[in-house]
Scaffold this active site. Structure first.
Site, PDB file in Angstrom:
ATOM      1  N   THR A   1       9.442  -7.528 -12.189  1.00  0.00           N
ATOM      2  CA  THR A   1       8.922  -8.892 -12.265  1.00  0.00           C
ATOM      3  C   THR A   1       7.839  -9.105 -11.216  1.00  0.00           C
ATOM      4  O   THR A   1       8.034  -8.783 -10.042  1.00  0.00           O
ATOM      5  CB  THR A   1      10.064  -9.900 -12.039  1.00  0.00           C
ATOM      6  OG1 THR A   1      11.067  -9.672 -13.033  1.00  0.00           O
ATOM      7  CG2 THR A   1       9.568 -11.327 -12.143  1.00  0.00           C
TER       8      THR A   1
ATOM      9  N   ASN B   1      -6.640   3.681  10.295  1.00  0.00           N
ATOM     10  CA  ASN B   1      -5.934   2.525  10.854  1.00  0.00           C
ATOM     11  C   ASN B   1      -5.805   2.563  12.369  1.00  0.00           C
ATOM     12  O   ASN B   1      -5.568   1.534  12.995  1.00  0.00           O
ATOM     13  CB  ASN B   1      -4.539   2.415  10.223  1.00  0.00           C
ATOM     14  CG  ASN B   1      -3.815   3.744  10.165  1.00  0.00           C
ATOM     15  OD1 ASN B   1      -4.292   4.697   9.548  1.00  0.00           O
ATOM     16  ND2 ASN B   1      -2.670   3.834  10.793  1.00  0.00           N
TER      17      ASN B   1
ATOM     18  N   CYS C   1       3.059   1.903  12.193  1.00  0.00           N
ATOM     19  CA  CYS C   1       4.106   2.594  11.427  1.00  0.00           C
ATOM     20  C   CYS C   1       4.693   3.769  12.194  1.00  0.00           C
ATOM     21  O   CYS C   1       5.705   4.325  11.809  1.00  0.00           O
ATOM     22  CB  CYS C   1       3.531   3.091  10.105  1.00  0.00           C
ATOM     23  SG  CYS C   1       2.780   1.763   9.161  1.00  0.00           S
TER      24      CYS C   1
ATOM     25  N   ALA D   1      -2.420  -6.834   0.525  1.00  0.00           N
ATOM     26  CA  ALA D   1      -2.881  -8.185   0.849  1.00  0.00           C
ATOM     27  C   ALA D   1      -2.782  -8.502   2.338  1.00  0.00           C
ATOM     28  O   ALA D   1      -3.624  -9.217   2.884  1.00  0.00           O
ATOM     29  CB  ALA D   1      -2.070  -9.212   0.055  1.00  0.00           C
ATOM     30  N   HIS D   2      -1.770  -7.957   3.018  1.00  0.00           N
ATOM     31  CA  HIS D   2      -1.490  -8.451   4.374  1.00  0.00           C
ATOM     32  C   HIS D   2      -2.445  -7.932   5.441  1.00  0.00           C
ATOM     33  O   HIS D   2      -2.374  -8.348   6.588  1.00  0.00           O
ATOM     34  CB  HIS D   2      -0.024  -8.189   4.762  1.00  0.00           C
ATOM     35  CG  HIS D   2       0.277  -6.799   5.236  1.00  0.00           C
ATOM     36  ND1 HIS D   2       0.483  -6.498   6.567  1.00  0.00           N
ATOM     37  CD2 HIS D   2       0.436  -5.645   4.561  1.00  0.00           C
ATOM     38  CE1 HIS D   2       0.750  -5.208   6.683  1.00  0.00           C
ATOM     39  NE2 HIS D   2       0.732  -4.673   5.483  1.00  0.00           N
TER      40      HIS D   2
ATOM     41  N   GLN E   1      -7.443  -0.459   5.076  1.00  0.00           N
ATOM     42  CA  GLN E   1      -8.067  -1.012   6.281  1.00  0.00           C
ATOM     43  C   GLN E   1      -9.520  -1.413   6.067  1.00  0.00           C
ATOM     44  O   GLN E   1     -10.026  -2.301   6.753  1.00  0.00           O
ATOM     45  CB  GLN E   1      -7.994   0.000   7.442  1.00  0.00           C
ATOM     46  CG  GLN E   1      -6.590   0.293   7.927  1.00  0.00           C
ATOM     47  CD  GLN E   1      -5.943  -0.863   8.670  1.00  0.00           C
ATOM     48  OE1 GLN E   1      -6.602  -1.844   9.034  1.00  0.00           O
ATOM     49  NE2 GLN E   1      -4.653  -0.767   8.908  1.00  0.00           N
TER      50      GLN E   1
ATOM     51  N   ALA F   1       0.812  -1.218   0.000  1.00  0.00           N
ATOM     52  CA  ALA F   1       0.000   0.000   0.000  1.00  0.00           C
ATOM     53  C   ALA F   1       0.846   1.269   0.000  1.00  0.00           C
ATOM     54  O   ALA F   1       0.449   2.283  -0.575  1.00  0.00           O
ATOM     55  CB  ALA F   1      -0.933  -0.003   1.204  1.00  0.00           C
ATOM     56  N   THR F   2       2.008   1.238   0.655  1.00  0.00           N
ATOM     57  CA  THR F   2       2.852   2.440   0.679  1.00  0.00           C
ATOM     58  C   THR F   2       3.277   2.802  -0.736  1.00  0.00           C
ATOM     59  O   THR F   2       3.216   3.968  -1.140  1.00  0.00           O
ATOM     60  CB  THR F   2       4.078   2.225   1.591  1.00  0.00           C
ATOM     61  OG1 THR F   2       3.618   2.068   2.933  1.00  0.00           O
ATOM     62  CG2 THR F   2       5.023   3.415   1.528  1.00  0.00           C
TER      63      THR F   2
END
Length: 407
Positions: free
Chosen positions: A245, A156, A331, A205-206, A184, A76-77
């Site tokens: 890639t 968040n 963060c 994804a996380h 979120q 996301a960053t």
């Protein structure tokens, strides 16, 4: 049933990978290990097929019309950086003004600071006492030089959900692009890029039981078509928007995580709301001077951010060493400053320092919620017994009017 320690209740920082997601990923580490950009043999075709299938699953979850609108990134960053810098650079001849809010994630705020150094103008809108931005403030902030509005879907730290649909009506009418950091909220609260007139959305994804290291940026392809200047060059992958890639196993896992939410998200949301409310009522029914931060009406299902007056948040976290919670955004938790999000709500420094964020997730149970609530109650009582300020408060002394003398 005995509770297994330690307990993870920090699901806003990250989530455990769902076993179904792991299962989906495994073949792409072993037998189907091809490069999705290899167009001339079966290994490459299998990898490309997995990537396109994931794009479709992600697009379905957010209501995107076309799977080609999903651009894969490292997280996301990067998605936030690509959205803001990419738009700012491409549309600089049209204008140099961006609008955001003071409670955005640092990935947005720090990117805006970088753009300001390059001569762009940024308006940082305030929020109300529960952390919501007023769409009217967005409307007033837009000028003929505004090229982008960026407002997060859900915060968040405090879990407050923003009125993205209302903001989207305004931006569409004014011909300004709308970006949302949807990290979120996606799959947990209502979010549809078509219905809400969202032009760009950052995903990862996380936070949804997928792997770390993969994210996506939704980039609208028509009405209006959004253009970006790439921030990473080399090879022209992802239709020239993001070279590199592709991490096929991670992307496959991301797609599976989105499919699970598409099928099970509504039921999961209802379960998390029940767990969250159970935690809140159990704690607040047995402790005084506990305050909820953020909106109760517009809130992430698994979020409960509480301030425990007369207790240091860090001290409370240390006392609950078998429970993973947070005293702010993961963060920024290395900082000793009180949370900038809580400050923006008008929460005083003492209460801000006493705040704990509980992040409930898919694998938390009622037994864990009860165990954690009881532990919180026990530790808060213990820490308050050691506090002279709590004793003064118990004696009815108004601490706001005490004249403290420095020695």
């Amino acid at each position: 049933m005995a509770v297994k320690l330690p307990i993870f209740m920090d699901n806003h920082s990250t989530t455990p990978v769902d076993p179904r997601v792991v299962e989906e990923m495994l073949p792409y580490f072993t037998t189907k290990f091809g490069n999705a950009a290899s167009k001339n043999h079966q290994f490459g075709w299998e990898a490309e097929e997995a990537v396109e299938h994931a794009r479709e699953r992600i697009a379905r979850l957010i209501g995107a019309k076309d799977s080609k609108e999903i651009v894969f990134t490292s997280g996301a960053t990067e998605s936030d950086n690509l959205a803001l810098k990419g738009v700012a650079e491409f549309y600089k001849d049209k204008g140099n003004h961006l609008v955001t809010t003071v409670t955005e994630h640092k990935a947005i705020l720090d990117t805006c600071k970088r753009l300001e150094k390059q001569g762009y103008q940024v308006t940082y809108l305030p929020v109300d006492k529960v952390g919501r931005v007023d769409p009217d403030d967005v409307k007033k902030a837009i000028t003929d030089k505004t090229i982008l509005v960026s407002v997060m879907l859900a915060n968040n730290e405090i879990g407050t959900v923003q009125p993205i649909g209302e903001i989207g009506k305004i931006t569409r009418e004014r011909g300004v692009l709308l970006h949302t950091d949807a990290v979120q909220g996606v799959g947990k609260v209502d979010f549809d890029v078509q219905a809400m007139n969202v032009d760009l959305a950052s995903l990862t994804a996380h936070k949804i039981y997928g792997p770390k290291g993969v994210g996506a940026l939704y980039v609208r392809r028509s009405r209006p078509r959004v253009r970006l200047v790439a921030q990473i060059d080399g090879g022209g992958h992802e239709r020239g928007m993001r070279s590199g890639t592709l991490a096929v196993p991670l992307i496959a896992g991301f797609g599976k995580a989105c499919e699970i939410l598409t099928l099970e998200g509504k039921a999961e949301t209802a379960r998390l709301v029940a767990l969250r409310d159970r935690l809140k009522s159990r704690v607040m029914s047995r402790l005084d001077e506990v305050y909820v931060n953020g909106s109760l009406e517009h809130r992430l299902p698994g979020n409960m951010n509480l301030s425990f007056n007369f207790v240091e948040g860090e001290g409370l976290m240390m006392a609950m060493k078998d429970v993973a919670v947070s005293s702010g955004s993961a963060c920024t938790s290395a900082s000793l400053e009180p949370s900038y999000v809580l400050r923006a709500l008008g929460v005083g420094d003492e209460l801000a320092h006493s705040s704990i964020r509980f992040g409930l997730g898919r694998f938390n149970t009622e037994e864990e919620v009860d165990y954690v609530a009881d532990l919180v109650i026990e530790k808060v009582k213990r820490l308050r017994e050691l506090s002279p300020l709590w004793e003064m408060h118990q004696d009815g002394i108004d601490l706001k009017n005490v004249q403290w003398v420095a020695h």
